[in-house]
Write a protein that holds these residues in place. Structure first.
Motif, PDB file in Angstrom:
ATOM      1  N   ILE A  31      24.589   2.405  26.967  1.00 16.54           N
ATOM      2  CA  ILE A  31      23.291   3.072  26.830  1.00 16.54           C
ATOM      3  C   ILE A  31      22.990   3.487  25.385  1.00 16.54           C
ATOM      4  N   LEU A  32      23.682   3.445  24.385  1.00 13.46           N
ATOM      5  CA  LEU A  32      23.445   3.754  23.182  1.00 13.46           C
ATOM      6  C   LEU A  32      22.837   2.455  22.746  1.00 13.46           C
ATOM      7  N   GLU A  33      23.625   1.326  22.739  1.00 12.89           N
ATOM      8  CA  GLU A  33      23.000   0.066  22.391  1.00 12.89           C
ATOM      9  C   GLU A  33      21.674  -0.333  23.186  1.00 12.89           C
ATOM     10  N   SER A  34      21.279   0.272  24.193  1.00 13.32           N
ATOM     11  CA  SER A  34      20.140   0.087  25.000  1.00 13.32           C
ATOM     12  C   SER A  34      19.068   0.865  24.240  1.00 13.32           C
ATOM     13  N   ARG A  39      13.888  -0.153  21.382  1.00 13.82           N
ATOM     14  CA  ARG A  39      13.019  -0.067  20.223  1.00 13.82           C
ATOM     15  C   ARG A  39      12.902  -1.352  19.353  1.00 13.82           C
ATOM     16  N   ASN A  40      13.932  -2.288  19.538  1.00 16.65           N
ATOM     17  CA  ASN A  40      13.543  -3.533  19.109  1.00 16.65           C
ATOM     18  C   ASN A  40      12.414  -4.537  19.599  1.00 16.65           C
ATOM     19  N   PHE A  44       9.026  -5.945  18.543  1.00 18.00           N
ATOM     20  CA  PHE A  44       8.708  -7.342  18.832  1.00 18.00           C
ATOM     21  C   PHE A  44       7.344  -7.512  19.556  1.00 18.00           C
ATOM     22  N   TYR A  45       7.172  -6.889  20.595  1.00 15.34           N
ATOM     23  CA  TYR A  45       6.056  -6.863  21.314  1.00 15.34           C
ATOM     24  C   TYR A  45       4.730  -6.578  20.675  1.00 15.34           C
ATOM     25  N   ASP A  46       4.936  -5.530  19.775  1.00 15.51           N
ATOM     26  CA  ASP A  46       3.682  -5.060  18.735  1.00 15.51           C
ATOM     27  C   ASP A  46       3.344  -6.506  17.907  1.00 15.51           C
ATOM     28  N   GLN A  93      15.115  -2.223  12.986  1.00 14.05           N
ATOM     29  CA  GLN A  93      16.036  -3.388  12.597  1.00 14.05           C
ATOM     30  C   GLN A  93      14.863  -4.601  12.612  1.00 14.05           C
ATOM     31  N   GLU A  94      14.771  -5.390  11.684  1.00 17.62           N
ATOM     32  CA  GLU A  94      13.983  -6.422  11.445  1.00 17.62           C
ATOM     33  C   GLU A  94      14.440  -7.754  12.249  1.00 17.62           C
ATOM     34  N   GLU A  95      13.662  -7.947  13.180  1.00 18.87           N
ATOM     35  CA  GLU A  95      14.143  -9.064  14.156  1.00 18.87           C
ATOM     36  C   GLU A  95      13.274 -10.355  13.773  1.00 18.87           C
TER      37      GLU A  95
END
Length: 156
Positions: A31-34, A39-40, A44-46, A93-95
């Motif tokens: 859940i924490l990873e999710s 957020r990432n 990315f979708y932005d 985080q920069e993807e």
């Protein structure tokens, strides 16, 4: 929204079932990873919205992005109810950015399918109190994959 604010409900009933080294701890870690993953995805979708070739594409991706924001809130609430603590702040985080819109759509499509697989594991191991939330998130992820498949076919 039908999920409660973490500031208004005690998490004590949910903490009682946690055990050291248990499946529940694995679920909490997922859940924490999710929270970070959603957020990432939102960021990315932005970016995909900015480079989308048509307004219809932008509208579809904006709807998906808004769902990801909703999922993040749900995961944050689940984390609070299960641990009694708000999840740690996540960094933006920069993807790696795709080299093209089509590459971005492919990345998004595969990301949605992988998220579904992870969320299925959470669903199967989480307390029943949270299964409706997980079902909503999982069905949204499948809907997103279908939309990205449509955008891929339309723009390829």
């Amino acid at each position: 929204m039908y999920y409660a604010s973490p500031y208004t409900t005690s998490s004590a009933p949910f903490q009682a079932w946690m055990r050291t080294g248990s499946k529940e701890e694995e679920v909490i870690a997922l859940i924490l990873e999710s929270v970070q993953g959603e957020r990432n995805d939102e960021l990315f979708y932005d970016y995909l919205i900015k480079i989308a070739p048509a307004q219809k594409d932008k509208d579809i991706i904006a709807g998906i992005r808004d769902d990801e924001r909703k999922h993040r809130k749900l995961f944050r609430s689940m984390y609070y109810y299960l641990t009694g603590q708000m999840p740690p702040q996540v960094s933006d985080q920069e993807e790696p950015l795709p080299s093209s819109y089509i590459e971005g759509i492919e990345t998004a499509l595969m990301g949605e399918l992988k998220a579904f697989e992870k969320y299925r594991g959470i669903y199967l191991n989480i307390k029943p109190e949270f299964r409706n939330w997980m079902f909503e998130i999982m069905t949204d992820e499948m809907k997103h994959a279908a939309y990205y498949n449509y955008l891929y076919a339309k723009n390829k």
